[in-house]
Every structure is written in structure tokens, then in C-alpha cells.
Write an enzyme that holds these catalytic residues in place. Structure first.
Site, PDB file in Angstrom:
ATOM      1  N   LYS A  21       0.821  -1.210   0.000  1.00 30.46           N
ATOM      2  CA  LYS A  21       0.000   0.000   0.000  1.00 30.46           C
ATOM      3  C   LYS A  21       0.861   1.270   0.000  1.00 30.46           C
ATOM      4  O   LYS A  21       0.434   2.310  -0.465  1.00 30.46           O
ATOM      5  CB  LYS A  21      -0.911   0.035   1.231  1.00 30.46           C
TER       6      LYS A  21
HETATM    7  C1  LIG Z   1      -4.418  -4.701   0.556  1.00 28.38           C
HETATM    8  C2  LIG Z   1      -3.652  -5.972   0.611  1.00 28.38           C
HETATM    9  C3  LIG Z   1      -3.919  -7.028  -0.289  1.00 28.38           C
HETATM   10  C4  LIG Z   1      -5.036  -6.978  -1.296  1.00 28.38           C
HETATM   11  O1  LIG Z   1      -4.818  -6.005  -2.280  1.00 28.38           O
HETATM   12  P1  LIG Z   1      -6.048  -5.495  -3.174  1.00 28.38           P
HETATM   13  O2  LIG Z   1      -5.471  -4.390  -4.007  1.00 28.38           O
HETATM   14  O3  LIG Z   1      -7.081  -5.006  -2.204  1.00 28.38           O
HETATM   15  O4  LIG Z   1      -6.522  -6.641  -3.971  1.00 28.38           O
HETATM   16  C5  LIG Z   1      -3.093  -8.147  -0.226  1.00 28.38           C
HETATM   17  N1  LIG Z   1      -2.108  -8.252   0.685  1.00 28.38           N
HETATM   18  C6  LIG Z   1      -1.833  -7.260   1.560  1.00 28.38           C
HETATM   19  C7  LIG Z   1      -0.742  -7.447   2.544  1.00 28.38           C
HETATM   20  C8  LIG Z   1      -2.592  -6.088   1.563  1.00 28.38           C
HETATM   21  O5  LIG Z   1      -2.318  -5.102   2.441  1.00 28.38           O
END
Ligand SMILES: *Cc1c(COP(=O)(O)O)cnc(C)c1O
Length: 463
Positions: free
Chosen positions: A112
Site C-alpha cells: 500500500k
Molecule cells: C491490501 C492488501 C492485499 C489486497 O490487495 P487489493 O489491491 O485489495 O486486492 C493483499 N495483501 C496485503 C498485505 C494487503 O495489504
């Protein structure tokens, strides 16, 4: 470059407007009106460039005249300067033909940060120029909230409120949200689950008087600028493995579909991506939909990969919009049906279009733990549970000679209990955040009630 809503009824916006708005006023998601395509030579020329240079060449195709070249370059430089690895998104080989793309070297140890750090910089430029103040409210199952707080802490023209489900995030995740001491950061522990957090956030966006009154802005994964930032690492990874002269496949641990949709954008821009594989945990609405054509809610079960514990996958609406030939009315109808009956059936044509692009797989809790143990034995890599879901699904999809890249979405130290239970090893936090457990926490417990939340935000915001 203009942005249109997946439901076809909201105003057409510039990049800057779409970024500051988040959710479209018709309830839809913004997508570019058309996707720019890079030539073979332009892609080949990305080889050997820095992450920041590739980020500039990709994102500048989408930002229109919202930012000058100097502004965009400076935002990118600042966004990634705090990462703990010079490559930003390094590739590690797990086995012949299988690579791990480590996306966890940012300040909060999950992928993120790639998007959030960049939009933190871009928001700052856009707001300073317009002399505007905004209130960011976000809902999180753990990783988005800490990444948002890290990106916006200390900014004068932004207040950031994060709703997280009380008692349902890991201790590392909670501390990353509650320990920043800046006055513009407000961590709110909501009495409810993640769906309650998301629902209250949606209610605030649909309450136009509140939305306009506080200058509400969204930075959850439906924000187009976040998707865009994530397109970059598909290019850096593929090019370092031989693209555009060679096809590359990707497997993506998926929840809200933002990360894998960025892969679709990269493919549409001309990157030769062969398979794009959706990896889900036991909350497998996407895998069921791809397998049967029926998209249907059936509750959320808490898992050891909590950032993928979703009942509905918000960015999937963008994939549907593409699969339905950009027919906003058709998408709006599906979403209405979802709201009234809890599900819908994808048309045969659209299902075929989706299957052309995406493959999928699902992993149980026991298989996730077993994969952490097995990968440690095979390659010495200690995976976080989300990345383990990805690796397990990828192993079943590898089709030589096309190399597979699995996205490692979080650092194992973010989920130490699950990793220790599976492997016997308790992963340590990187040195730069080793004092996380000593910092004082600051958090407000809030009821699952819209009026109470809106009152609290009105009272706390400084603007
Ligand atoms: C947010 C997240 C995901 C999923 O990603 P999306 O873009 O919502 O599909 C997978 N793994 C981790 C560690 C995350 O923080």
C-alpha cells in the site's frame, strides 16, 4: 486525459479532480477514457532505469496537465526516498521460473505504501496550489490505514481519520496507526467489523451535505491515483526479466482488486503479460465468480491473511466495466442487483472477456500455513500469509517457459503470530521501526453510528 465513471452518470473529470474526489457521485469508480499504449521500444528503454524514472514515464501518461514535469518528478522522488531498499521493488528468485516481487520495503511494510506515499505528495501539491483543505476519511482492515497515516501525517491542509475494526487488526498494524503523534492524525477504533467501517465511510460519501461541508476525500483502493501508482512495478519487474522480448505472468494476492487491476492496466499499455492470476484466501468471491459466473456475497470469515478478508471486492467493478465494453448502464444495473439481492450473474460474453485476462485460484487456511513452511524449506524465504496465498496459487499455474512473478504484498513481521505459528520463526521488524512497541498509543473508541462519527469528525478537524 479524461476520467469517466464506471456507472456512466457522473461528471467527466481531469486526473487531479478524480484523484481528490475518490468515489464518483453516481457511486461508480473513475477510469481513464482510453489507455495509452507504449511502443515496443519505449518499453525496452525502461530496462536499467531507476524505479523513479520508470514511475515518471508511466504515470505522466495519465496525469494530463494536472502536474508539471518538475512537480511530478519531485513528488515521485520524495514518495520513494523513505523506502528501505534502493531498488524499491526488488525481485528475488524462488525457483527456476518463479520470482517474488518484494513490495514491502516502504514505511509501513506493505505494498500500500507504493501508492499512498505517492498520492500523499500529489495531494499536497494540488491542495497548496488551490489553497484548499480536505478531510480524509478511510476505512481499513489494517494496511491501508497505516499507509494513509504515514503518507499524510503532519500536513497542514489535511486531517486524516482512519476507521479500523476494534480488536480485529494485528498489533503491529494497530500501533502503526495509533503511535504517530501529529495533531492531524485521528485513529478511530470502531465497534464493528471491517464491513461496518466501509459501510459508514460509504454513508459519509453519500451524505452530500457532510461530504461537501468537511471537504471529504477518499484514499481507499478505489482512488484511481492509487491504481496508477501500482502499474509501475509490473513494468520494472517484467522488464528486468526480459520484457518486452519475452512474456511474463503475474500472480497477485487479491482482496479489493486494486493491485491486480493495475496489472491489467500495464497489460493494456502493451506490457506482454501472459497470465494474470487472482489468488484468494478462503474469502473467495472472485475465484467463485471466475469459475461459475455468479458473483455472490456469502459473509466474511476471519483468516490469517486479514488484508484479503473481503465480502465484496470494490475494484472488480472496473474489471466488469471493461468486460462489458465500457457499458456504464449495464454495470449500474449489476451493482443495483448486488445491493438488493446480494449477488448477480455475469453475462456469458463478459465472463469470457474476464477469463481472457484473468485466471484464479483459492487457498485454504491450512494450505496457507503449509506454504509458509514449504517455501522456507525450498528457498529460505519467509513469506507473510498474503504472499503465501500468492505463492501457493502461482505454483499451480506456472507454465514454462513463461516466468511467473508472485507479488509479496507484506513483510512477514507485520503478521508475526501467523508466521510464527506456521514456521516456528518470529520475524523481527526492520531496524528502522524496531521501537514501534515502545511508542505511546493514541486512539478513540467509536460506536458504529453515522451521526456520532460525523459529529466527532466535525469537532476534531482543524480546518
Ligand atoms: C491490501 C492488501 C492485499 C489486497 O490487495 P487489493 O489491491 O485489495 O486486492 C493483499 N495483501 C496485503 C498485505 C494487503 O495489504
Amino acid at each position: 486525459m479524461r476520467y469517466i465513471s464506471t456507472r456512466g452518470q457522473a461528471p467527466i473529470l481531469s486526473f487531479g479532480e478524480a484523484m481528490l474526489t475518490g468515489l464518483a457521485r453516481d457511486g461508480g469508480l473513475y477510469v481513464p477514457e482510453s489507455i495509452p499504449v507504449l511502443t515496443h521500444d519505449e518499453i525496452a528503454d525502461l530496462a536499467g532505469q531507476s524505479y523513479e524514472e520508470v514511475a515518471f514515464r508511466i504515470t505522466s501518461r495519465f496525469t494530463g496537465d494536472t502536474f508539471s514535469e518538475a512537480e511530478l518528478k519531485s513528488a515521485i522522488a520524495k514518495a520513494y526516498a523513505g523506502f528501505g531498499h534502493a531498488a524499491r521493488a526488488p525481485l528475488v528468485q524462488l525457483a527456476p521460473g518463479h520470482h517474488l516481487l518484494e513490495l514491502f520495503h516502504g514505511p509501513t511494510l506493505a505494498f500500500k505504501d507504493f501508492a499512498m506515499q505517492l498520492i500523499g505528495q500529489l495531494f499536497q501539491i494540488a491542495l497548496a496550489r488551490e489553497g484548499r483543505k480536505i478531510t480524509i476519511v478511510g476505512a481499513t482492515s489494517g494496511d491501508t490505514g497505516s499507509a494513509a497515516i504515514e503518507a499524510f501525517r503532519g500536513l497542514d491542509n489535511v486531517d486524516v481519520f482512519i476507521l479500523f475494526p476494534h480488536g480485529r487488526v494485528s498489533e503491529v498494524q494497530r500501533r502503526q496507526m495509533t503511535t504517530p503523534s501529529e495533531a492531524n492524525v485521528h485513529a478511530l477504533a470502531l465497534e464493528g467489523d471491517f464491513d461496518d467501517c466501509q459501510s459508514r465511510l460509504k454513508d459519509m460519501f453519500n451524505h452530500f451535505e457532510f461530504r461537501d461541508g468537511v471537504g471529504l476525500a477518499g484514499v481507499n483502493s478505489i482512488n484511481w491515483a492509487r491504481v496508477l501508482a501500482q502499474v509501475v512495478y509490473y513494468f520494472t519487474a517484467a522488464v528486468s526479466l526480459g520484457a518486452p522480448g519475452r512474456k511474463i505472468s503475474f500472480t497477485v494476492p487479491t482482496g479489493n482488486f486494486g493491485d491486480i487491476f493495475a496489472g491489467y492496466i500495464a497489460k493494456s499499455m502493451g506490457l506482454p503479460i501472459d497470465q494474470l492470476v487472482i489468488a484468494t484466501n478462503q474469502n473467495d468471491i472472485l475465484h467463485r465468480c471466475l469459475s461459475t459466473g455468479r458473483y455472490e456475497m456469502n459473509g466474511v470469515k476471519a483468516s490469517i491473511s486479514p488484508s484479503m478478508d473481503i465480502q465484496i471486492s470494490s475494484n472488480f467493478e472496473r474489471a466488469l466495466f471493461m468486460a462489458y465494453g465500457q457499458d456504464g448502464a449495464a454495470v449500474a444495473q449489476l451493482m443495483d442487483e448486488m445491493k438488493t439481492t446480494g449477488g448477480f450473474t455475469v453475462s456469458q460474453g463478459a465472463l469470457e472477456a474476464l477469463r481472457e485476462i484473468y485466471a484464479s485460484g483459492r487457498v485454504s487456511e491450512a494450505e496457507t500455513s503449509a506454504e509458509i513452511t514449504a517455501e522456507l524449506a525450498r528457498s529460505g524465504e519467509l513469506l507473510c500469509p498474503h504472499s503465501a496465498v500468492g505463492v501457493a496459487v502461482a505454483n499451480a499455474q506456472i507454465a514454462a517457459p513463461v516466468p511467473m512473478v508472485t507479488l509479496a504484498t507484506a513483510h512477514p513481521a507485520k503478521f508475526p503470530d501467523a508466521v510464527e505459528a506456521a514456521s516456528g520463526i518470529r520475524p523481527a521488524l526492520p531496524a528502522r521501526m524496531a521501537d514501534l512497541f515502545d511508542r505511546p498509543e493514541r486512539v478513540t473508541r467509536v460506536p458504529n453510528d453515522l451521526a456520532a462519527l460525523e459529529a466527532l469528525i466535525h469537532e476534531r478537524r482543524r480546518a
